[in-house]
Write a protein that holds these residues in place. Sequence first.
Motif, PDB file in Angstrom:
ATOM      1  N   ALA A  76     -12.882  -4.962  -1.020  1.00  0.00           N
ATOM      2  CA  ALA A  76     -11.849  -5.317  -1.991  1.00  0.00           C
ATOM      3  C   ALA A  76     -10.472  -4.878  -1.501  1.00  0.00           C
ATOM      4  CB  ALA A  76     -12.160  -4.681  -3.338  1.00  0.00           C
ATOM      5  N   ARG A  77     -10.384  -3.678  -0.922  1.00  0.00           N
ATOM      6  CA  ARG A  77      -9.086  -3.188  -0.429  1.00  0.00           C
ATOM      7  C   ARG A  77      -8.585  -4.041   0.736  1.00  0.00           C
ATOM      8  NH1 ARG A  77      -4.759  -3.055  -0.389  1.00  0.00           N
ATOM      9  NH2 ARG A  77      -3.320  -1.527   0.465  1.00  0.00           N
ATOM     10  N   LEU A  78      -9.483  -4.463   1.596  1.00  0.00           N
ATOM     11  CA  LEU A  78      -9.089  -5.298   2.727  1.00  0.00           C
ATOM     12  C   LEU A  78      -8.559  -6.650   2.245  1.00  0.00           C
ATOM     13  CD1 LEU A  78     -12.021  -4.536   5.192  1.00  0.00           C
ATOM     14  CD2 LEU A  78      -9.650  -3.755   5.386  1.00  0.00           C
ATOM     15  N   ASN A  79      -9.203  -7.197   1.233  1.00  0.00           N
ATOM     16  CA  ASN A  79      -8.723  -8.462   0.675  1.00  0.00           C
ATOM     17  C   ASN A  79      -7.352  -8.297   0.037  1.00  0.00           C
ATOM     18  OD1 ASN A  79     -10.789 -10.420   1.253  1.00  0.00           O
ATOM     19  ND2 ASN A  79     -12.122  -9.295  -0.134  1.00  0.00           N
ATOM     20  N   GLU A  80      -7.142  -7.146  -0.629  1.00  0.00           N
ATOM     21  CA  GLU A  80      -5.829  -6.850  -1.198  1.00  0.00           C
ATOM     22  C   GLU A  80      -4.782  -6.802  -0.085  1.00  0.00           C
ATOM     23  OE1 GLU A  80      -4.584  -6.310  -4.171  1.00  0.00           O
ATOM     24  OE2 GLU A  80      -6.373  -6.327  -5.435  1.00  0.00           O
ATOM     25  N   ALA A  81      -5.132  -6.146   1.024  1.00  0.00           N
ATOM     26  CA  ALA A  81      -4.185  -6.000   2.132  1.00  0.00           C
ATOM     27  C   ALA A  81      -3.824  -7.349   2.736  1.00  0.00           C
ATOM     28  CB  ALA A  81      -4.778  -5.077   3.197  1.00  0.00           C
ATOM     29  N   ALA A  82      -4.810  -8.239   2.827  1.00  0.00           N
ATOM     30  CA  ALA A  82      -4.538  -9.575   3.364  1.00  0.00           C
ATOM     31  C   ALA A  82      -3.636 -10.356   2.420  1.00  0.00           C
ATOM     32  CB  ALA A  82      -5.853 -10.324   3.586  1.00  0.00           C
ATOM     33  N   ALA A  83      -3.896 -10.218   1.117  1.00  0.00           N
ATOM     34  CA  ALA A  83      -3.066 -10.909   0.123  1.00  0.00           C
ATOM     35  C   ALA A  83      -1.633 -10.395   0.150  1.00  0.00           C
ATOM     36  CB  ALA A  83      -3.659 -10.735  -1.271  1.00  0.00           C
ATOM     37  N   GLU A  84      -1.470  -9.119   0.497  1.00  0.00           N
ATOM     38  CA  GLU A  84      -0.137  -8.519   0.557  1.00  0.00           C
ATOM     39  C   GLU A  84       0.573  -8.830   1.878  1.00  0.00           C
ATOM     40  OE1 GLU A  84      -1.269  -4.490   0.107  1.00  0.00           O
ATOM     41  OE2 GLU A  84      -1.675  -4.656  -2.044  1.00  0.00           O
ATOM     42  N   GLY A  85      -0.157  -9.442   2.830  1.00  0.00           N
ATOM     43  CA  GLY A  85       0.429  -9.759   4.126  1.00  0.00           C
ATOM     44  C   GLY A  85       0.382  -8.614   5.119  1.00  0.00           C
ATOM     45  N   ARG A  86      -0.409  -7.594   4.839  1.00  0.00           N
ATOM     46  CA  ARG A  86      -0.466  -6.429   5.730  1.00  0.00           C
ATOM     47  C   ARG A  86      -1.364  -6.673   6.948  1.00  0.00           C
ATOM     48  NH1 ARG A  86       2.041  -2.393   2.894  1.00  0.00           N
ATOM     49  NH2 ARG A  86       1.985  -2.606   0.628  1.00  0.00           N
ATOM     50  N   ILE A  87      -2.393  -7.504   6.786  1.00  0.00           N
ATOM     51  CA  ILE A  87      -3.245  -7.879   7.910  1.00  0.00           C
ATOM     52  C   ILE A  87      -3.437  -9.395   7.871  1.00  0.00           C
ATOM     53  CG2 ILE A  87      -4.449  -5.663   8.102  1.00  0.00           C
ATOM     54  CD1 ILE A  87      -6.732  -6.780   6.495  1.00  0.00           C
ATOM     55  N   ASP A  88      -3.606 -10.006   9.055  1.00  0.00           N
ATOM     56  CA  ASP A  88      -3.758 -11.457   9.089  1.00  0.00           C
ATOM     57  C   ASP A  88      -5.220 -11.838   8.874  1.00  0.00           C
ATOM     58  OD1 ASP A  88      -5.127 -11.182  11.546  1.00  0.00           O
ATOM     59  OD2 ASP A  88      -3.283 -11.435  12.699  1.00  0.00           O
ATOM     60  N   PRO A 146     -12.061   4.113   9.245  1.00  0.00           N
ATOM     61  CA  PRO A 146     -10.996   3.514  10.067  1.00  0.00           C
ATOM     62  C   PRO A 146     -10.511   2.158   9.559  1.00  0.00           C
ATOM     63  CG  PRO A 146     -12.824   4.300  11.432  1.00  0.00           C
ATOM     64  CD  PRO A 146     -13.299   4.321  10.021  1.00  0.00           C
ATOM     65  N   LEU A 147     -11.324   1.481   8.754  1.00  0.00           N
ATOM     66  CA  LEU A 147     -10.994   0.126   8.327  1.00  0.00           C
ATOM     67  C   LEU A 147      -9.823   0.079   7.354  1.00  0.00           C
ATOM     68  CD1 LEU A 147     -14.611  -1.280   7.851  1.00  0.00           C
ATOM     69  CD2 LEU A 147     -13.140  -1.405   9.879  1.00  0.00           C
ATOM     70  N   THR A 148      -9.599   1.169   6.622  1.00  0.00           N
ATOM     71  CA  THR A 148      -8.489   1.212   5.666  1.00  0.00           C
ATOM     72  C   THR A 148      -7.529   2.372   5.940  1.00  0.00           C
ATOM     73  OG1 THR A 148      -9.871   2.510   4.141  1.00  0.00           O
ATOM     74  CG2 THR A 148      -9.826   0.118   3.818  1.00  0.00           C
ATOM     75  N   ALA A 149      -7.721   3.061   7.071  1.00  0.00           N
ATOM     76  CA  ALA A 149      -6.906   4.249   7.370  1.00  0.00           C
ATOM     77  C   ALA A 149      -5.425   3.914   7.515  1.00  0.00           C
ATOM     78  CB  ALA A 149      -7.426   4.924   8.642  1.00  0.00           C
ATOM     79  N   ASP A 150      -5.106   2.687   7.950  1.00  0.00           N
ATOM     80  CA  ASP A 150      -3.701   2.318   8.156  1.00  0.00           C
ATOM     81  C   ASP A 150      -3.122   1.543   6.979  1.00  0.00           C
ATOM     82  OD1 ASP A 150      -5.273   0.085   8.547  1.00  0.00           O
ATOM     83  OD2 ASP A 150      -4.211  -0.624  10.326  1.00  0.00           O
ATOM     84  N   LEU A 151      -3.819   1.557   5.831  1.00  0.00           N
ATOM     85  CA  LEU A 151      -3.353   0.838   4.647  1.00  0.00           C
ATOM     86  C   LEU A 151      -2.929   1.812   3.555  1.00  0.00           C
ATOM     87  CD1 LEU A 151      -6.171  -1.865   4.420  1.00  0.00           C
ATOM     88  CD2 LEU A 151      -3.908  -2.110   5.461  1.00  0.00           C
ATOM     89  N   PRO A 152      -1.876   1.501   2.819  1.00  0.00           N
ATOM     90  CA  PRO A 152      -1.467   2.371   1.715  1.00  0.00           C
ATOM     91  C   PRO A 152      -2.461   2.259   0.565  1.00  0.00           C
ATOM     92  CG  PRO A 152      -0.143   0.383   1.723  1.00  0.00           C
ATOM     93  CD  PRO A 152      -0.977   0.345   2.970  1.00  0.00           C
ATOM     94  N   PRO A 153      -2.503   3.258  -0.322  1.00  0.00           N
ATOM     95  CA  PRO A 153      -3.417   3.199  -1.460  1.00  0.00           C
ATOM     96  C   PRO A 153      -3.060   2.060  -2.401  1.00  0.00           C
ATOM     97  CG  PRO A 153      -1.910   5.038  -1.696  1.00  0.00           C
ATOM     98  CD  PRO A 153      -1.714   4.496  -0.317  1.00  0.00           C
ATOM     99  N   LEU A 198       6.619 -16.246   4.868  1.00  0.00           N
ATOM    100  CA  LEU A 198       6.739 -16.797   6.217  1.00  0.00           C
ATOM    101  C   LEU A 198       5.413 -16.841   6.956  1.00  0.00           C
ATOM    102  CD1 LEU A 198      10.052 -15.111   7.443  1.00  0.00           C
ATOM    103  CD2 LEU A 198       9.723 -17.504   6.823  1.00  0.00           C
ATOM    104  N   HIS A 199       4.518 -15.905   6.637  1.00  0.00           N
ATOM    105  CA  HIS A 199       3.301 -15.758   7.425  1.00  0.00           C
ATOM    106  C   HIS A 199       2.037 -16.188   6.686  1.00  0.00           C
ATOM    107  CE1 HIS A 199       5.757 -13.634  10.324  1.00  0.00           C
ATOM    108  NE2 HIS A 199       6.177 -12.827   9.367  1.00  0.00           N
ATOM    109  N   GLY A 200       2.154 -16.634   5.447  1.00  0.00           N
ATOM    110  CA  GLY A 200       0.983 -17.056   4.697  1.00  0.00           C
ATOM    111  C   GLY A 200       0.322 -15.889   3.981  1.00  0.00           C
ATOM    112  N   ALA A 201      -0.455 -16.215   2.966  1.00  0.00           N
ATOM    113  CA  ALA A 201      -1.172 -15.194   2.206  1.00  0.00           C
ATOM    114  C   ALA A 201      -2.470 -15.797   1.683  1.00  0.00           C
ATOM    115  CB  ALA A 201      -0.316 -14.688   1.042  1.00  0.00           C
ATOM    116  N   MET A 217       6.488 -20.778   3.281  1.00  0.00           N
ATOM    117  CA  MET A 217       6.546 -21.374   4.618  1.00  0.00           C
ATOM    118  C   MET A 217       5.237 -21.211   5.380  1.00  0.00           C
ATOM    119  SD  MET A 217       9.614 -22.626   4.883  1.00  0.00           S
ATOM    120  CE  MET A 217       9.864 -22.827   6.655  1.00  0.00           C
ATOM    121  N   GLY A 218       4.378 -20.273   4.922  1.00  0.00           N
ATOM    122  CA  GLY A 218       3.146 -19.996   5.667  1.00  0.00           C
ATOM    123  C   GLY A 218       1.882 -20.478   4.990  1.00  0.00           C
ATOM    124  N   GLY A 219       1.975 -20.921   3.753  1.00  0.00           N
ATOM    125  CA  GLY A 219       0.797 -21.410   3.046  1.00  0.00           C
ATOM    126  C   GLY A 219       0.086 -20.310   2.275  1.00  0.00           C
ATOM    127  N   ALA A 220      -0.622 -20.711   1.231  1.00  0.00           N
ATOM    128  CA  ALA A 220      -1.390 -19.765   0.418  1.00  0.00           C
ATOM    129  C   ALA A 220      -2.783 -20.330   0.168  1.00  0.00           C
ATOM    130  CB  ALA A 220      -0.683 -19.507  -0.913  1.00  0.00           C
TER     131      ALA A 220
END
Length: 201
Positions: free
Chosen positions: A26-38, A60-67, A83-86, A104-107
Motif C-alpha cells: 500500500a505504501r509503495l502504491n502511495e509513493a507511485a501515486a505521489e510521483g516518488r517512484i516510477d 529497504p523497500l520503503t526506507a527512502d520514502l517519507p511516512p 509532467l511525469h505521470g501518476a 502532461m504525463g498521463g494518469a
Amino acid sequence: MTAEYPESFHRGELRVSHAEREAVVARLNEAAAEGRIDLAELDERLEQALTAKTYADLAPLTADLPPVVSLDPGQPLVLKGGLHGAARVGRWQVPAKVVAYGGMGGAKLDFTQADCRLPVVEVEAHGQMAGVTIVLPDGWAVETGGMDPGLGGLRDKTTSDRLPGTPLIRLTGTGGPAGVVVRHPNGFERRKLKRISAQRP
C-alpha cells in the motif's frame, strides 16, 4: 509472556506477516501515486514486497520514502499526472470520490486489486494533454452520462454485464485534448494479476 531471542538475533531475521507485506504494498502504491517512484520501479518493489520473508527483506523497500500522512477516509483522492505521470495501482482503499488529472504525463486508475466496499464511486476525470486511463475489474460497470468527451473523446471498452454486489463507477469530467479511456484489464495486466495472486499466501 515475552519471547526471548539470543543476543546475536536481529529483528530483521523475524518473519513478516501477510498484513505487513500488504502494508508495504500500500505504501509503495502511495509513493507511485505521489510521483516518488516510477512505474517500472513500482513493479520491481511490489514483486519484492510480495515475496518478502523477513523484516530485512521488507525494510529497504520503503526506507527512502517519507511516512504516510493519514487522511480522512471521506476525503477525495486527487491524482495529478503532472509532467511525469501518476498512477494508483495495486492494493489501495477506494474513497467515495476520486479526481484524476492527466496533465502532461498521463494518469492511470487501476481498480483491479483495490479494496472497494462502496456501492457507488464518483470518478471525475480530466484527460488534459496526456489522458486518463481507468481499469475496472470484470463485472464492474461504469456510468458515463455525465462525461464531456471533449476533443480527445471518451472510449468506454467495458462490458455492460455488472455482477451483483459490485460497485458502479459514476464517471464525470472532461476528455480534453487526449481523452479518457475506461476498460477492463488487457492481456499483460491479466497475466500480472494471475502471477501476483499465485504469490500470495
